[in-house]
Design an enzyme around this catalytic site. Structure first.
Site, mmCIF file in Angstrom:
data_model
loop_
_atom_site.group_PDB
_atom_site.id
_atom_site.type_symbol
_atom_site.label_atom_id
_atom_site.label_comp_id
_atom_site.label_asym_id
_atom_site.label_seq_id
_atom_site.Cartn_x
_atom_site.Cartn_y
_atom_site.Cartn_z
ATOM 1 N N GLU A 51 37.973 37.243 30.518
ATOM 2 C CA GLU A 51 37.489 38.208 30.875
ATOM 3 C C GLU A 51 38.384 39.329 30.068
ATOM 4 O OE1 GLU A 51 36.015 39.430 34.918
ATOM 5 O OE2 GLU A 51 37.862 41.023 35.082
ATOM 6 N N CYS A 75 41.709 46.018 28.817
ATOM 7 C CA CYS A 75 42.292 45.791 30.096
ATOM 8 C C CYS A 75 42.079 44.440 29.370
ATOM 9 C CB CYS A 75 41.881 45.753 31.481
ATOM 10 S SG CYS A 75 42.247 44.580 32.331
ATOM 11 N N CYS A 79 45.081 31.972 37.332
ATOM 12 C CA CYS A 79 46.604 32.586 38.180
ATOM 13 C C CYS A 79 47.017 31.858 39.069
ATOM 14 C CB CYS A 79 45.991 33.818 38.280
ATOM 15 S SG CYS A 79 47.691 35.251 38.550
ATOM 16 N N CYS A 137 47.431 35.768 45.358
ATOM 17 C CA CYS A 137 47.524 37.235 46.092
ATOM 18 C C CYS A 137 45.937 37.403 46.596
ATOM 19 C CB CYS A 137 47.644 38.265 44.640
ATOM 20 S SG CYS A 137 49.419 38.178 44.044
ATOM 21 N N CYS A 193 42.857 39.124 45.321
ATOM 22 C CA CYS A 193 42.935 38.958 43.996
ATOM 23 C C CYS A 193 41.260 38.065 43.940
ATOM 24 C CB CYS A 193 43.910 38.602 43.201
ATOM 25 S SG CYS A 193 43.992 38.618 42.049
ATOM 26 N N CYS A 242 40.340 42.125 37.934
ATOM 27 C CA CYS A 242 40.541 41.245 38.168
ATOM 28 C C CYS A 242 39.459 39.672 38.129
ATOM 29 C CB CYS A 242 41.905 41.392 38.871
ATOM 30 S SG CYS A 242 42.879 41.011 38.665
HETATM 31 N N1 SAH Z 1 49.509 39.349 37.545
HETATM 32 C C1 SAH Z 1 49.552 40.724 37.261
HETATM 33 C C2 SAH Z 1 48.233 41.137 36.469
HETATM 34 C C3 SAH Z 1 47.132 41.171 36.025
HETATM 35 S S1 SAH Z 1 46.062 41.591 37.911
HETATM 36 C C4 SAH Z 1 49.800 42.005 37.834
HETATM 37 O O1 SAH Z 1 49.537 41.239 39.172
HETATM 38 O O2 SAH Z 1 50.255 42.333 37.980
HETATM 39 C C5 SAH Z 1 46.258 43.595 37.526
HETATM 40 C C6 SAH Z 1 45.970 44.364 39.053
HETATM 41 O O3 SAH Z 1 44.606 44.115 39.133
HETATM 42 C C7 SAH Z 1 47.405 43.746 39.835
HETATM 43 O O4 SAH Z 1 47.541 45.495 39.975
HETATM 44 C C8 SAH Z 1 46.565 43.947 40.934
HETATM 45 O O5 SAH Z 1 46.899 43.613 41.718
HETATM 46 C C9 SAH Z 1 44.794 44.310 40.505
HETATM 47 N N2 SAH Z 1 44.153 43.439 41.636
HETATM 48 C C10 SAH Z 1 43.840 42.421 41.911
HETATM 49 N N3 SAH Z 1 42.963 42.651 42.063
HETATM 50 C C11 SAH Z 1 42.259 43.645 42.740
HETATM 51 C C12 SAH Z 1 41.585 43.643 43.288
HETATM 52 N N4 SAH Z 1 40.873 43.035 44.641
HETATM 53 N N5 SAH Z 1 40.906 45.107 43.556
HETATM 54 C C13 SAH Z 1 41.918 46.050 43.357
HETATM 55 N N6 SAH Z 1 42.797 45.441 42.388
HETATM 56 C C14 SAH Z 1 43.104 44.824 41.805
HETATM 57 FE FE1 SF4 Z 2 47.966 36.774 39.628
HETATM 58 FE FE2 SF4 Z 2 45.286 38.629 40.289
HETATM 59 FE FE3 SF4 Z 2 48.126 38.221 41.726
HETATM 60 FE FE4 SF4 Z 2 47.974 39.996 38.827
HETATM 61 S S1 SF4 Z 2 47.029 39.813 41.332
HETATM 62 S S2 SF4 Z 2 49.376 38.184 40.032
HETATM 63 S S3 SF4 Z 2 46.263 37.769 37.935
HETATM 64 S S4 SF4 Z 2 47.207 36.552 41.996
#
Ligand code: SAH
Ligand code: SF4
Length: 358
Positions: A94, A107, A114, A118, A121, A332
Site C-alpha cells: 500500500e 508514504c 516485514c 514490532c 505494527c 502501516c
Molecule cells: N520499518 C520502518 C518504516 C515503516 S514503519 C520503520 O519502522 O521505521 C513507519 C512508521 O509507522 C514507523 O515509525 C512505525 O513505528 C509506525 N507505525 C507502525 N505501526 C503503527 C501504529 N499502529 N500506529 C502508529 N504508528 C505506527
Molecule cells: Fe516492520 Fe512495522 Fe516494525 Fe517498521 S514498525 S520495522 S514496518 S514491523
C-alpha cells in the site's frame, strides 16, 4: 526484456541509447522516450503516440514498463488517500497520500510485509513476504502521477510497509530515481527514509551525498523497554544506534509512537530527552493507530500533550502528530491485513471498494 523502471534514469538512458543506435534511430528519439519513464509517465509504449508505430512495437518487445494494479482506493474524510496495489505475483502493498496545505506527501512501501515484528505494527503481524524491486517502489509514485498529474507528490516518506534498510540495493537505486531530474525530480530534502536502525545499511545511507532525510523509529528510550516493543533491539541495540546517529552528518528525526501506560510516562519522556538533546533531534510523537495491535491502547490526549510538554521543557523540539486517515486505517500495512484476514473482513473491503472511487 529489460525492466527500464528498475534502472536508475542514467542506466535506463544508457540502455535505450545503445538500443536506438543499434536500430539506426535518430538521436532525438531518446529525448522523446526518456520523459515517458518518469516525467510524463506512459501507461504502455502503445500510449506513447508521439512515436512512430513500428518503434512503439519494437520498444514493447525490448523494454517493459512495469505497472502496479490498483486493487482498492479509499479516500478519508480528511483527504488522505490510500492505495492498495497488487503486484505481478499477487502480493499486495500500500501507499498513502497525505495532503497538507501545498504539500502532498506520499508514504511508500519498500517490502511486502516485514520480518521485524514490532508489537504495535500491523505490517509486522503479517510477517515478511518479499522485497520489492526498484520498479515496484518508485512505481507507487509513478502510478499516482499517472492517475492524476495534479496529485504529484511533493514529498516522499518510506513509512509504508517494510523496513527499507533490509532492502537496501533496491532502495538505494529508488532514491536516485526519485531524486534525479530525469527521474521524478523530487528534492533530496523532501525524501525521508524511516528505519528501525539496521546499522550496516544505515552507514551506507549516511554515505550518500544527497541530503536525504533520516527518521529513526525509536519508540522507547531504554534497551529494556525497546526490546519489549521491537525485537530488532536484540540485534542492533539502542546504545549502538545512538552512537551511529551521532556519526550521521545530518539532523535526525526520532519517531515515537505513544502507547498508553507503556512508553508514555513523564519519566520516560525525561529518558527520551536525554537521548534526543545531544543529537539535537526532532522528536515526532505519533498517536498509536489502534488497528496495529488489538491489545495496545493509544495514550490519552492529556498524556500525549503532557509528554510533549515535558520534552519541550527539557529543551527538545517535539511535535505531536495528528492521526491522519484513521477512518480508512491508513497506517502501516493495515489494509493488507484486513484483506488477508477473515471472510467477514474481506466482505467489508469489497463494499468499501464499491463505495469509493474505483
Ligand atoms: N520499518 C520502518 C518504516 C515503516 S514503519 C520503520 O519502522 O521505521 C513507519 C512508521 O509507522 C514507523 O515509525 C512505525 O513505528 C509506525 N507505525 C507502525 N505501526 C503503527 C501504529 N499502529 N500506529 C502508529 N504508528 C505506527
Ligand atoms: Fe516492520 Fe512495522 Fe516494525 Fe517498521 S514498525 S520495522 S514496518 S514491523
Amino acid at each position: 526484456m529489460i525492466d527500464l523502471l528498475s534502472l536508475t534514469p542514467a542506466a535506463a538512458r544508457a540502455a535505450l541509447e545503445q538500443w536506438l543506435r543499434a536500430r539506426g534511430e535518430p538521436a532525438y528519439r531518446l529525448r522523446q522516450i526518456m520523459p515517458r519513464l518518469w516525467q510524463r509517465p506512459a501507461a504502455s509504449w502503445a500510449d506513447a503516440t508521439d512515436l512512430p508505430a513500428p518503434l512503439r512495437g519494437a520498444l514493447e518487445e525490448a523494454f517493459s514498463l512495469h505497472r502496479l494494479s490498483l486493487k482498492v482506493h479509499q479516500v478519508s474524510n480528511d483527504g488522505t488517500q490510500k492505495f492498495l496495489w497488487e503486484l505481478g505475483d499477487g502480493e499486495a502493498i500500500e501507499s498513502v497520500l497525505i495532503p497538507e496545505g501545498k504539500r502532498r506527501t506520499l508514504c511508500i512501501s519498500s517490502q511486502a510485509g516485514c520480518a521485524l515484528g514490532c508489537v504495535f505494527c500491523a505490517t509486522g503481524r503479517m510477517g515478511f513476504r518479499r522485497n520489492l524491486n526498484a520498479a515496484e517502489i518508485a512505481g507507487q509514485v509513478r502510478e499516482v502521477l499517472m492517475r492524476d498529474p495534479a496529485l504529484k507528490p511533493t514529498n516522499i516518506v518510506f513509512m509504508g510497509m517494510g523496513e527499507p534498510l533490509l532492502n537496501w540495493d533496491a532502495v538505494d537505486s529508488t532514491l536516485t530515481t526519485l531524486n534525479q531530474p530525469e527521474g521524478l525530480g523530487i528534492g533530496a530534502r523532501h525524501i525521508t527514509l524511516s528505519t528501525v536502525g539496521i546499522l550496516p545499511n544505515l552507514a551506507k545511507f549516511g554515505r550518500r551525498k544527497e541530503q536525504f532525510r533520516l527518521a529513526v523509529s525509536l519508540h522507547a528510550p531504554t534497551p529494556a523497554l525497546r526490546r519489549e516493543l521491537m525485537p530488532i533491539e536484540k540485534k542492533y541495540a539502542l546504545p549502538d544506534l545512538m552512537e551511529a546517529l551521532k556519526q550521521f552528518r545530518r539532523r535526525v528525526t526520532l519517531e515515537y509512537v505513544l502507547i498508553g501506560g507503556t512508553n508514555d510516562s513523564l519519566e520516560t519522556a525525561d529518558q527520551l530527552a536525554k537521548l534526543a538533546k545531544p543529537l539535537e533531534a526532532l522528536v515526532n510523537l505519533i498517536p498509536l493507530h489502534p488497528g496495529g495491535a488489538p491489545d495496545l491502547t493509544p495514550s490519552t490526549r492529556a498524556q500525549m500533550l503532557a509528554f510533549e510538554r515535558r520534552l519541550k521543557e527539557r529543551g527538545v523540539e517535539a511535535v505531536l502528530r495528528r492521526s491522519r486517515g484513521l477512518d480508512i486505517s491508513a497506517a502501516c500495512g493495515q489494509l493488507r491485513v484486513e484483506i488477508a484476514g477473515p471472510a467477514r473482513a474481506r466482505g467489508k473491503i469489497r463494499s468499501e471498494e464499491h463505495a469509493h472511487i474505483e
